[in-house]
Design a protein around this motif. Sequence first.
Motif, PDB file in Angstrom:
ATOM      1  N   LEU A  52      -1.212   3.136   0.013  1.00 12.21           N
ATOM      2  CA  LEU A  52      -0.734   3.902   1.154  1.00 12.21           C
ATOM      3  C   LEU A  52      -0.172   5.216   0.625  1.00 12.21           C
ATOM      4  CD1 LEU A  52      -0.151   3.961   4.204  1.00 12.21           C
ATOM      5  CD2 LEU A  52       2.054   2.916   3.700  1.00 12.21           C
ATOM      6  N   THR A  53      -0.654   6.323   1.133  1.00 11.91           N
ATOM      7  CA  THR A  53      -0.170   7.624   0.676  1.00 11.91           C
ATOM      8  C   THR A  53       0.773   8.220   1.721  1.00 11.91           C
ATOM      9  OG1 THR A  53      -2.104   8.728   1.617  1.00 11.91           O
ATOM     10  CG2 THR A  53      -2.231   8.101  -0.702  1.00 11.91           C
ATOM     11  N   SER A  54       1.728   8.982   1.235  1.00 12.82           N
ATOM     12  CA  SER A  54       2.680   9.623   2.138  1.00 12.82           C
ATOM     13  C   SER A  54       3.157  10.929   1.520  1.00 12.82           C
ATOM     14  CB  SER A  54       3.875   8.699   2.401  1.00 12.82           C
ATOM     15  OG  SER A  54       4.562   8.449   1.193  1.00 12.82           O
ATOM     16  N   SER A  55       3.813  11.732   2.315  1.00 15.16           N
ATOM     17  CA  SER A  55       4.319  13.002   1.832  1.00 15.16           C
ATOM     18  C   SER A  55       5.485  12.782   0.876  1.00 15.16           C
ATOM     19  CB  SER A  55       4.785  13.866   3.002  1.00 15.16           C
ATOM     20  OG  SER A  55       5.352  15.054   2.511  1.00 15.16           O
ATOM     21  N   PRO A  56       5.462  13.458  -0.265  1.00 19.69           N
ATOM     22  CA  PRO A  56       6.581  13.348  -1.215  1.00 19.69           C
ATOM     23  C   PRO A  56       7.697  14.341  -0.912  1.00 19.69           C
ATOM     24  CG  PRO A  56       4.812  14.597  -2.190  1.00 19.69           C
ATOM     25  CD  PRO A  56       4.341  14.203  -0.808  1.00 19.69           C
ATOM     26  N   THR A  57       8.028  14.504   0.342  1.00 21.54           N
ATOM     27  CA  THR A  57       8.996  15.511   0.758  1.00 21.54           C
ATOM     28  C   THR A  57      10.313  15.413  -0.009  1.00 21.54           C
ATOM     29  OG1 THR A  57       8.037  15.542   2.957  1.00 21.54           O
ATOM     30  CG2 THR A  57      10.247  16.458   2.738  1.00 21.54           C
ATOM     31  N   PHE A  58      10.836  14.215  -0.173  1.00 21.76           N
ATOM     32  CA  PHE A  58      12.138  14.075  -0.840  1.00 21.76           C
ATOM     33  C   PHE A  58      12.011  13.762  -2.324  1.00 21.76           C
ATOM     34  CE2 PHE A  58      12.933  13.419   3.655  1.00 21.76           C
ATOM     35  CZ  PHE A  58      13.911  14.365   3.859  1.00 21.76           C
TER      36      PHE A  58
END
Length: 135
Positions: A52-58
Amino acid sequence: MKKEYNLSQIDEIAEAILAESEHKIIAFHGEMGVGKTTLIKVLAKQLGVNELTSSPTFSIVNEYHAPNDILYHFDCYRIENEEEAYDIGIEDYLYSDAWCFIEWPEHIENLLPEDITKVTIDKINEKLRSIHLKN
């Protein structure tokens, strides 16, 4: 490459980016909400990433594993200066020969190698985007 596309064509656009990119470091330019993260998720899937990929915003950077490669997804929006990028080891990532997909690359512009692919996404309207790829 210069094209217009809508969300239903995003797989085709991702294929074109992978086919036409001369470099494994791809810098994604575009305003907030234009679809950079969505496109990167499709690119990761096409490279064989099953996680599952997601934004590495933090976290600034997420690491994913494809069958024969590694992918680093950066979100440099929160990076305020080059020292912060050095603190996360940005040079190690950029010179690792892994795929590096970078959102908000203008925050680390001086640290990027010369040989990168630049992708600019512009919003035409709520459903339509324009993409420009430059090697």
